[in-house]
Write an enzyme that holds these catalytic residues in place. Structure first.
Site, short mmCIF file in Angstrom:
data_model
loop_
_atom_site.label_atom_id
_atom_site.label_comp_id
_atom_site.label_asym_id
_atom_site.label_seq_id
_atom_site.Cartn_x
_atom_site.Cartn_y
_atom_site.Cartn_z
N GLU A 205 62.68 93.29 1.37
CA GLU A 205 62.97 91.86 1.55
C GLU A 205 63.26 91.49 3.00
O GLU A 205 63.02 90.38 3.43
CB GLU A 205 64.13 91.42 0.66
CG GLU A 205 63.82 91.40 -0.83
CD GLU A 205 64.13 92.71 -1.54
OE1 GLU A 205 64.34 93.73 -0.84
OE2 GLU A 205 64.16 92.71 -2.78
N PHE B 80 75.23 92.35 -13.34
CA PHE B 80 74.20 93.20 -12.76
C PHE B 80 73.39 92.41 -11.72
O PHE B 80 72.95 91.31 -11.99
CB PHE B 80 73.28 93.74 -13.86
CG PHE B 80 72.14 94.55 -13.31
CD1 PHE B 80 72.38 95.77 -12.67
CD2 PHE B 80 70.83 94.09 -13.39
CE1 PHE B 80 71.33 96.51 -12.14
CE2 PHE B 80 69.78 94.82 -12.86
CZ PHE B 80 70.04 96.03 -12.23
N GLN B 81 73.24 92.98 -10.56
CA GLN B 81 72.52 92.35 -9.44
C GLN B 81 73.09 90.98 -9.07
O GLN B 81 72.35 90.07 -8.70
CB GLN B 81 71.01 92.27 -9.71
CG GLN B 81 70.36 93.66 -9.70
CD GLN B 81 68.85 93.62 -9.61
OE1 GLN B 81 68.21 92.71 -10.09
NE2 GLN B 81 68.27 94.65 -8.99
N MET C 250 66.23 102.17 24.93
CA MET C 250 67.16 101.35 25.70
C MET C 250 68.55 101.98 25.72
O MET C 250 69.21 102.04 26.76
CB MET C 250 67.20 99.92 25.14
CG MET C 250 67.97 98.95 26.02
SD MET C 250 67.33 98.87 27.71
CE MET C 250 66.25 97.44 27.63
#
Lengths: 171, 558
Positions: B51, B113-114, B471
């Site tokens: 996502e 859930f979720q 970096m």
């Protein structure tokens, strides 16, 4: 420096979180925050007292203005506004000190709203300094519990939340 | 009006009303009714593999096209995986609308859930967000979300929709108008402030225009060019402002700040007037704030009043849209004889004296790869990851048009570039899109090769592979006594095999003479292509202003 800010906000869930979250995220210091519904049920008023210099105040006002749920934000100057705070103070008393406490309450035009054998609850309304003075005086008797609402304040002019909310719709 | 349609259908219909042509997303339990509607809808859906990439792709699409990007994710982990992408868009003022599924209303708040409180989580990183409680709210909320995301200072808006809301029925009626009493994105420009700005500009002998991403957002590149030529001032464009002013123009002095050009930084420090347009005096630009532009007055033009005086003192604030303000300023100043010829002479002398430079040897230099890309594909859209690759991509390619340099500036999100490149290519299929990457950053979202292959999105990833988290490695070399704590990743992955495993094209270049032919082969393949450029690993990004130093205390190679 202490500044009082009045914000008219949409009366929706989560708005207070957005405001308080903004303050903590941007490291603004809240001294007090009071929130309640206005004469319009869809609008709430938040009164916030913040500590900081003018730069901080400017940022607070601008950042609050960016929140979509905030309808109007303004700084209230002590001159052009009135502010009050309410405190409830539970003071320990015995038969010897009860009348002394009651005298102080009288002088401060405060009220006793609960009486028990060993304590009184005092309700006092006023500006911040009055409440602090009251607290100081009562502390010699032993303050068992204390709660303050934080300042609420209004601009002295006749503007209403209705006016400001309508103005918002026009613009 | 359409009667009795589901919330899911209403969502898709609303997105169509907003002319959404593509959605980047990933389905899940709470999104089932919405994805079921999407199945027959006339909107392209790009299935990502994580996502985070959906949010970055929507962001890259938005930056490349100027339209609002859209991403979908399911409840719980779907939404939390969007968070980095939303924060990236927020920091760089990119308009995206993120739609997340949520558990049914009856389960809200019980740790179902979720379930994740995604509106709570994204509060500080969205311009606004919504938790929809009733199906009837969907059309209004979508309308408001696109309006808020794309107007004023743009930003991400999130809409969280409980699953049962998407199956509830409503009478669909898409609102024609917005009624938001609390949101007025553009204020009228204050004419007094404009006049003050104009008189400061006319009097200035050493002006510098400091142009930011606001120019690009406001489509004001043409106005900036006219304004800069009128007042004959050097222009320094920030990382977000790359392409707002042509790097090839004689008045261009490149980027300011930490890895900016010496001459941009010297010009700022000696200037008597900084004209900031759509820029926000970020710490990477200003260096030590107390020493920034010590002799200059500052005009700050920005659409967001909160940016003015946030970081620096400002002499003349002008709140407004960059395009409008520049047009008005140019009109006010017309027929002006600039007094800047001596100043431009001085700046040009610095330009000649302190150019960007690097030393060639028999290895591939990262700067050479970027220069070669510019030589072969000057009109390409360049997307970058974050770190050394990003700075080299900024320094050695000449950007001449808005929306051709796409990079995570504010948040500095490693892993941004590749999915953002996919989004950019979807929005601009006509353009050559090249992600200039590091071997570290690329691995943060390399799973998206699968997305590019499955959806046939031919982006090119040019990995400048030095085997380091470059970096941070550079800072360790310069400031931490070469103690390379957790920054060496060499030979941990074969990028050619990785590309091939996904059925993409994998190429490798080890010699300077291979660089251009391989770039051509990649672009001409018409397929998602990963190029592994094995570069000289001793190469660092210069010049550089050390953290906490003033921007003229800039160190260079040797």
């Amino acid at each position: 420096m202490r500044h009082t800010i009045a914000a008219l906000v949409e009366n929706r869930p989560g708005v207070l979180t957005k405001v308080s979250g903004l303050f903590s995220r941007r490291r603004f210091n809240i001294e007090s925050l009071a929130v309640g519904v206005t004469e319009r049920p869809d609008v709430s008023r938040i009164t916030i007292v913040v500590a900081g210099d003018d730069t901080v105040l400017e940022q607070v006002l601008k950042q609050l203005n960016k929140l979509i749920d905030i309808i109007h934000v303004t700084k209230l100057s002590p001159k052009n506004s009135v502010s009050r705070e309410l405190a409830l103070i539970k003071v320990g008393v015995d038969s010897a000190t009860r009348s002394e406490v009651m005298q102080i309450v009288d002088v401060f035009r405060a009220k006793i709203i609960d009486v028990a054998a060993d304590s009184l609850i005092v309700e006092v309304t006023g500006d911040r300094s009055k409440i602090t003075a009251m607290e100081h005086l009562l502390s010699q008797f032993g303050i068992k519990e204390l709660v303050r609402t934080g300042d609420i304040a209004l601009h002295r002019s006749s503007t209403t939340a209705e006016d400001i909310a309508n103005q918002g719709e026009v613009n | 009006m359409t009667n009795n349609i589901t919330g899911a259908k209403a969502l898709i219909e609303s997105l169509k009303k907003e002319n959404v042509e593509v959605i980047f997303g990933y389905p899940g339990g709470a999104m089932l009714p919405i994805y079921d509607e999407l199945y027959d809808a006339d909107i392209r859906h790009i299935l990502v593999r994580h996502e985070q990439a959906a949010a970055h792709a929507a962001d890259g699409y938005a930056r490349a096209t100027g339209k609002t990007g859209v991403c979908f994710a399911t409840s719980g982990p779907g939404g939390t995986n969007l968070v980095t992408g939303i924060a990236t868009a927020y920091m760089d003022s990119v308009p995206i609308v993120a739609v997340t599924g949520q558990v049914p209303r009856s389960l809200l708040g019980v740790d179902a859930f979720q379930e994740a409180d995604i509106t709570g989580i994204t509060m500080p990183i969205t311009k606004h967000n919504y938790l929809i409680k009733k199906a009837e709210e969907i059309p209004r909320v979508v309308k408001e979300a696109f309006y808020i995301a794309s107007t004023g200072r743009p930003g991400p808006v999130l809409i969280d929709i409980p699953k049962d809301v998407t199956t509830d029925l409503l009478d669909f009626n898409y609102p024609e108008e917005i009624n938001l009493r609390s949101y007025k994105p553009v204020a009228a420009v204050n004419i007094e402030q404009l006049k003050q700005a104009a008189s400061l500009i006319k009097a200035s002998e050493k002006p510098v225009i400091y142009a930011g991403g606001g120019i690009i957002i406001s489509h004001a590149a043409e106005e900036l060019l006219q304004f800069a030529e009128l007042i004959a001032a050097p222009v320094t464009a920030t990382l977000m402002g790359k392409g707002a002013f042509p790097d090839t123009h004689p008045l261009s002095v490149g980027m300011p700040g930490m890895h900016g050009t010496k001459y941009a930084n010297y010009a700022i420090q000696e200037s008597d007037l900084i004209i900031a347009v759509g820029a926000r005096f970020d710490d990477r630009v200003t260096g030590k704030i107390e020493s920034f532009a010590p002799s200059a007055k500052i005009i700050h033009i920005d659409i967001d009043p909160a940016e003015i005086r946030k970081n620096v003192r400002v002499d003349v604030p002008v709140v407004g849209d960059a395009k409008t303000v520049l047009t008005k300023l140019t009109a006010l100043i017309k027929q002006h004889q600039p007094k800047t010829s001596r100043w431009l002479g001085r700046v040009n002398k610095w330009k000649k004296e302190f150019p960007l430079h690097y030393k060639k040897n028999d290895m591939i230099k990262p700067q050479y790869v970027v220069e070669s890309i510019y030589e072969l594909y000057p009109d390409a859209i360049i997307v970058t990851e974050v770190g050394q690759n990003q700075m080299w991509a900024e320094q050695y390619f000449k950007y001449t048009k808005p929306r051709t340099f796409i990079s995570s500036g504010g948040l500095g999100t490693m892993g941004y570039g590749f999915p953002a490149a996919i989004g950019a290519k979807v929005g601009r299929p006509d353009a050559t899109v090249i992600d200039i990457a590091g071997d570290g950053s690329f691995q943060m979202n390399s799973q998206e090769i699968a997305t590019a292959v499955q959806s046939e999105i031919p982006v090119v990833v040019a990995i400048l592979n030095n085997g380091y988290l470059g970096m941070v490695h550079q800072w360790q070399e310069l400031f931490f006594e070469e103690r390379y704590s957790s920054t060496v990743i060499e030979e941990s992955v074969d990028f050619v095999k990785l590309a091939e495993a996904y059925n993409a094209v994998g190429l490798r270049a080890v010699k300077p003479e291979d660089v251009k032919p391989i770039l051509k082969e990649a672009v001409e393949s018409g397929k998602p292509t990963i190029i592994d450029f094995i570069i000289d690993k001793t190469e660092n990004v210069f010049p550089m202003v050390p953290a906490g130093a003033a921007i003229n205390e800039i160190i260079d190679l040797e």
